[in-house]
Scaffold this motif. Structure first.
Motif, PDB file in Angstrom:
ATOM      1  N   LEU A 192       0.832  -1.204   0.000  1.00  0.00           N
ATOM      2  CA  LEU A 192       0.000   0.000   0.000  1.00  0.00           C
ATOM      3  C   LEU A 192       0.871   1.259   0.000  1.00  0.00           C
ATOM      4  CD1 LEU A 192      -2.813  -1.055   2.513  1.00  0.00           C
ATOM      5  CD2 LEU A 192      -3.051  -0.670   0.054  1.00  0.00           C
ATOM      6  N   LEU A 252      -5.633   4.555  -7.245  1.00  0.00           N
ATOM      7  CA  LEU A 252      -6.181   4.650  -5.885  1.00  0.00           C
ATOM      8  C   LEU A 252      -7.134   3.491  -5.596  1.00  0.00           C
ATOM      9  CD1 LEU A 252      -6.981   8.461  -5.376  1.00  0.00           C
ATOM     10  CD2 LEU A 252      -5.419   7.048  -4.006  1.00  0.00           C
ATOM     11  N   ILE A 253      -7.961   3.152  -6.560  1.00  0.00           N
ATOM     12  CA  ILE A 253      -8.895   2.032  -6.391  1.00  0.00           C
ATOM     13  C   ILE A 253      -8.121   0.726  -6.233  1.00  0.00           C
ATOM     14  CG2 ILE A 253     -10.705   0.696  -7.543  1.00  0.00           C
ATOM     15  CD1 ILE A 253     -11.592   3.386  -8.835  1.00  0.00           C
ATOM     16  N   GLY A 302      -7.139   0.495  -2.814  1.00  0.00           N
ATOM     17  CA  GLY A 302      -8.287   0.065  -2.016  1.00  0.00           C
ATOM     18  C   GLY A 302      -8.495  -1.432  -2.075  1.00  0.00           C
ATOM     19  N   CYS A 303      -8.227  -2.039  -3.225  1.00  0.00           N
ATOM     20  CA  CYS A 303      -8.355  -3.499  -3.348  1.00  0.00           C
ATOM     21  C   CYS A 303      -7.367  -4.209  -2.421  1.00  0.00           C
ATOM     22  CB  CYS A 303      -8.116  -3.922  -4.796  1.00  0.00           C
ATOM     23  SG  CYS A 303      -9.399  -3.407  -5.956  1.00  0.00           S
ATOM     24  N   ALA A 353      -6.046  -2.941   0.249  1.00  0.00           N
ATOM     25  CA  ALA A 353      -6.486  -2.691   1.619  1.00  0.00           C
ATOM     26  C   ALA A 353      -7.588  -3.681   2.004  1.00  0.00           C
ATOM     27  CB  ALA A 353      -6.982  -1.251   1.755  1.00  0.00           C
ATOM     28  N   ALA A 354      -8.506  -3.956   1.059  1.00  0.00           N
ATOM     29  CA  ALA A 354      -9.553  -4.946   1.317  1.00  0.00           C
ATOM     30  C   ALA A 354      -8.954  -6.333   1.521  1.00  0.00           C
ATOM     31  CB  ALA A 354     -10.546  -4.963   0.151  1.00  0.00           C
TER      32      ALA A 354
END
Length: 822
Positions: free
Chosen positions: A704, A795-796, A799-800, A802-803
């Motif tokens: 990240l 950015l998305i 987020g993936c 991070a998920a």
């Protein structure tokens, strides 16, 4: 032979690592080859059909393996791997042959009911070889689960080599030959897998492999590509065969002899160069008598010279010189220097070497300097100033009618590009750009925003929009375009432009209307189109104009380089889907959102197949009362990895296209090094085999952080180093990709090791889910890039991951699998 023993008694030897690398190389080479082939057979955006269908084949293979207990657990591993690799080789050739015989036209889906059957058949045939290789790779990862890191590393390294190989295989063998060569690699993998315990299959595969290797050199003739009829380019003489054809990783190029057609703007015989069987084309006169002789003795050759208003001996930059029409025009008007930039090396080879005599030394004149590079990349690095910068479109009428170019990213027409052009013009320099008429307002908006960003006031006095006979040997008699002059246009400039265009004189045969000036600083608007241009040049609030227009007038940027996108995603309506899927019988052909609807169709298709092939079998697990602890958290983890990885991959490819200047370098350097370093990360992760749960959260947090660093630092670094020589730019690209790629290689095999330890039956499911969400991501990345920009896509992707971090942290320590009687 060195080997390791798994807990089920199976052995992983060196031939398994070699076989894994070769079958992965074959698969990636096939994917890229078919992407090129479909760009020729259909249109550019059908390349995404190959990517999504390939990954669907991979995902389906994981599901099949999870349900096929005999193959997963009992069939001798080497025999199964050799058989599947042999099947990949044979099915690849057979499926390519069948593809050329299916009358596939998805844009006629609602009008011709047979297209439903043809489309399903086309998808199945296209996916078949990827299913075979996906099953082989998933089987080896499952049966060699204790060596998953090394096997996955071999998989990625082989894939990276496959990406690099396209740059060498495609020019040597062409599209069909590259497909057959991919099959040959699959047969080689079969021979390697079977060399120890399945020698009969190994020998058979080796014999067939030698035959296919010989066949690859003649596949261009034996397996010709069937091109959709709508791609016939106006410059392509009907009923004639090309006198020369060549391929590279960028395109297929066909060279034709063309007759004189004065009524269509071609006063003399000449030559036409057609790219990708009709996606674009460029032509020039037969100059074999010598270019100077031709200019002195060709009374019918009268170019307009709009870029040279009031200029004597100008210095000229041509972006996309093609066959040399604009170069010939520059010599006609006495240019002192002409820098011709053309990205396609095949075209440059034709005009300077292979057909040098026919071109009459056009590119050997002392004033002319030919550069093989992306035009925008060259401009950014150039330190010269030019009196004229010229970019003449090469879109064909067929390409516009298909909507094929709305998905094409182009860095030549972004707002950032126009800033570069203005910076490289002399004080009285002129920029000439031609596009279809419906795109002229977006050009006006682009110039207007450049002026606003630089505090230069209004560009109204610097702009002129026109329609007229711009250049002989074009694909249309009349073109529409924009002239921007760095200093204000004078009445003499406008009068000269009108005279050269022939405004007010009768013209016969033009399908678009007489010569006309749509906007100039001295003109008054007489219709809605001219009013729109005047408003864009003079209105106080651009945003109000954007919001009130049904077109997407917002300028393209380097972050969202889709200049040809005409429709907002939010404005898509059911009638547009009906128009596209019935052959475009409604609406303006040039404004149809064909590519957008294609992407949405692919996304729905991918999501639908994923639901059927993943959710239904999982429900079957419940019916059988087979309980896998916390299976959903594991599946979310692998879904997030698949989605995040493909989003990052596509963003990197987009970002480095401008930086490296050639798509072939982008694939070979960026995608190849990304996969190689990812493989290195997977191999290094083997050190964490004893403590995967302890290490994985830290790796994901580091990843990240790396994504954040790339997001913040990559744009300024690329901007600062764009002026370096190619070798240094390659080094910068590899240095930027390497750390991120290395970290990207760790989460999948480490997570898979956790699944092996805690929920073994989910191993093939993890492969399937990862593959399916990679499919969805490959399409979603383009949709998101067009809608939000590639920075948002990155950015998305963060987020993936991070998920994925949340999912793996929440999965806990599963206790294994318990089965209860049904």
């Amino acid at each position: 032979m060195h080997s390791r023993v798994n807990d089920d008694g199976s052995r992983i030897g060196r031939h398994h690592y070699a076989g894994m690398g070769i079958i992965s190389m074959a698969t990636l080479l096939l994917e890229l080859s078919l992407t090129r082939v479909l760009s020729v057979a259909n249109w550019y955006h059908f390349g995404f059909l190959v990517i999504s269908t390939a990954l669907l084949g991979f995902g389906t293979a994981g599901v099949v393996l999870s349900l096929w207990t005999g193959l997963r657990e009992r069939v001798p591993k080497d025999k199964a791997l050799a058989g599947l690799s042999l099947a990949f080789g044979l099915v690849t050739i057979a499926s390519f042959w069948v593809m050329q015989r299916i009358p596939f036209d998805p844009f006629d889906l609602l009008q011709d009911r047979k297209q439903v059957v043809y489309t399903l058949l086309y998808y199945a045939v296209l996916a078949a070889p990827f299913f075979c290789s996906g099953l082989a790779i998933a089987l080896l990862l499952t049966r060699g689960s204790l060596e998953v890191n090394r096997l996955y590393a071999a998989d990625l390294i082989g894939a990276g080599l496959g990406c690099a190989a396209i740059a060498f295989v495609m020019p040597a063998l062409g599209g069909p030959g590259s497909v057959v060569f991919s099959a040959t690699l699959g047969l080689l993998a079969a021979a390697v897998f079977g060399m120890s315990r399945a020698r009969g299959l190994a020998i058979l595969s080796a014999v067939i492999g030698v035959a296919t290797l010989v066949f690859a050199s003649m596949a261009e003739r034996a397996l010709p590509i069937t091109v959709t009829p709508s791609k016939l380019h106006p410059l392509q003489p009907p009923g004639r065969s090309p006198i020369y054809t060549a391929w590279n990783a960028l395109s297929r190029v066909d060279l034709y002899e063309t007759p004189a057609m004065p009524d269509q703007g071609r006063p003399d015989p000449g030559f036409a160069i057609i790219v990708d069987a009709g996606a674009s084309g460029t032509a020039v006169a037969d100059l074999s008598i010598g270019v100077r002789n031709y200019l002195a003795h060709a009374p019918e050759y009268r170019p307009s010279g709009l870029a040279y208003l009031g200029k004597e001996h100008p210095s000229v930059l041509i972006i996309g010189s093609g066959a040399g029409r604009e170069v010939l025009e520059g010599l006609y008007f006495g240019a002192s220097s002409i820098t011709a930039v053309e990205i396609n090396p095949i075209i440059n080879d034709i005009v300077t070497k292979r057909m040098r005599r026919a071109w009459g030394g056009l590119f050997e004149q002392p004033e002319v300097h030919l550069v093989t590079e992306d035009g925008r990349s060259f401009v950014r690095r150039s330190k010269d100033k030019y009196d004229a910068i010229i970019s003449i479109q090469t879109m064909s009428t067929a390409a516009l009618a298909s909507g094929a170019l709305s998905l094409s990213e182009t860095y030549v027409l972004t707002r950032d590009a126009f800033e570069d052009y203005i910076d490289h013009l002399t004080p009285d320099g002129v920029l000439l750009v031609t596009r279809p008429q419906h795109q002229i307002p977006k050009l006006f908006a682009t110039v207007r925003e450049v002026f606003e960003r630089r505090g230069l006031g209004s560009p109204a006095g610097h702009l002129l929009a026109f329609r007229g006979p711009l250049l002989p040997f074009g694909h249309r008699q009349f073109l529409t375009g924009l002239i921007f002059k760095k200093s204000p246009l004078t009445p003499a400039d406008i009068e000269m432009a009108s005279e050269r265009l022939g405004v007010g004189r009768p013209y016969v045969g033009s399908e678009s209307g007489p010569p006309e000036i749509f906007y100039s600083p001295t003109s008054s608007p007489e219709n809605p189109f001219e009013t729109q241009l005047a408003r864009l040049a003079n209105a106080l609030d651009l945003r109000e104009i954007y919001a009130s227009s049904s077109q997407l007038l917002t300028p393209a940027t380097d972050n969202r380089p889709f200049f040809n996108q005409n429709v907002r995603w939010t404005s898509l309506r059911p009638y547009q889907f009906r128009a596209v899927l019935t052959g475009g019988t409604k609406g303006d052909l040039e404004l149809r959102p064909v590519a957008e609807i294609t992407l949405l169709m692919l996304l729905v298709q991918a999501a639908g197949v994923a639901a059927v092939l993943i959710l239904l079998p999982l429900a079957s697990f419940d019916r059988k009362r087979l309980r896998v602890p916390r299976r959903w958290t594991f599946l979310v983890y692998f879904a997030a990895l698949g989605l995040g990885f493909i989003l990052i991959e596509i963003v990197l490819l987009q970002r480095f296209t401008l930086f490296l200047g050639q798509p072939i370098y982008t694939y070979a350097v960026v995608l190849g090094s990304l996969l190689l370093f990812t493989g290195g990360g997977s191999y290094a992760a083997n050190r964490f085999r004893a403590t995967p749960r302890r290490v994985l959260p830290w790796v994901l947090m580091a990843l990240l952080a790396a994504i954040g660093m790339v997001l913040l630092l990559m744009p300024p670094i690329l901007s600062l180093t764009l002026g370096l020589a190619l070798g240094w730019r390659v080094a910068v690209a590899v240095a930027l990709v390497a750390p991120l790629g290395f970290l990207l290689g760790i989460p999948f095999p480490t997570g898979l090791r956790i699944v092996v330890n805690e929920a073994t039956p989910l191993v093939p499911w993890a492969w399937a889910v990862n593959g399916f969400f990679t499919v969805i991501g490959s399409v979603a990345a383009m949709i998101l890039g067009m809608a939000l920009g590639f920075a948002a896509v990155l950015l998305i992707a963060g987020g993936c991951y991070a998920a994925a971090l949340v999912a793996i942290a929440g999965s806990g320590r599963a206790a294994g699998v318990t089965a209860t009687p049904g």
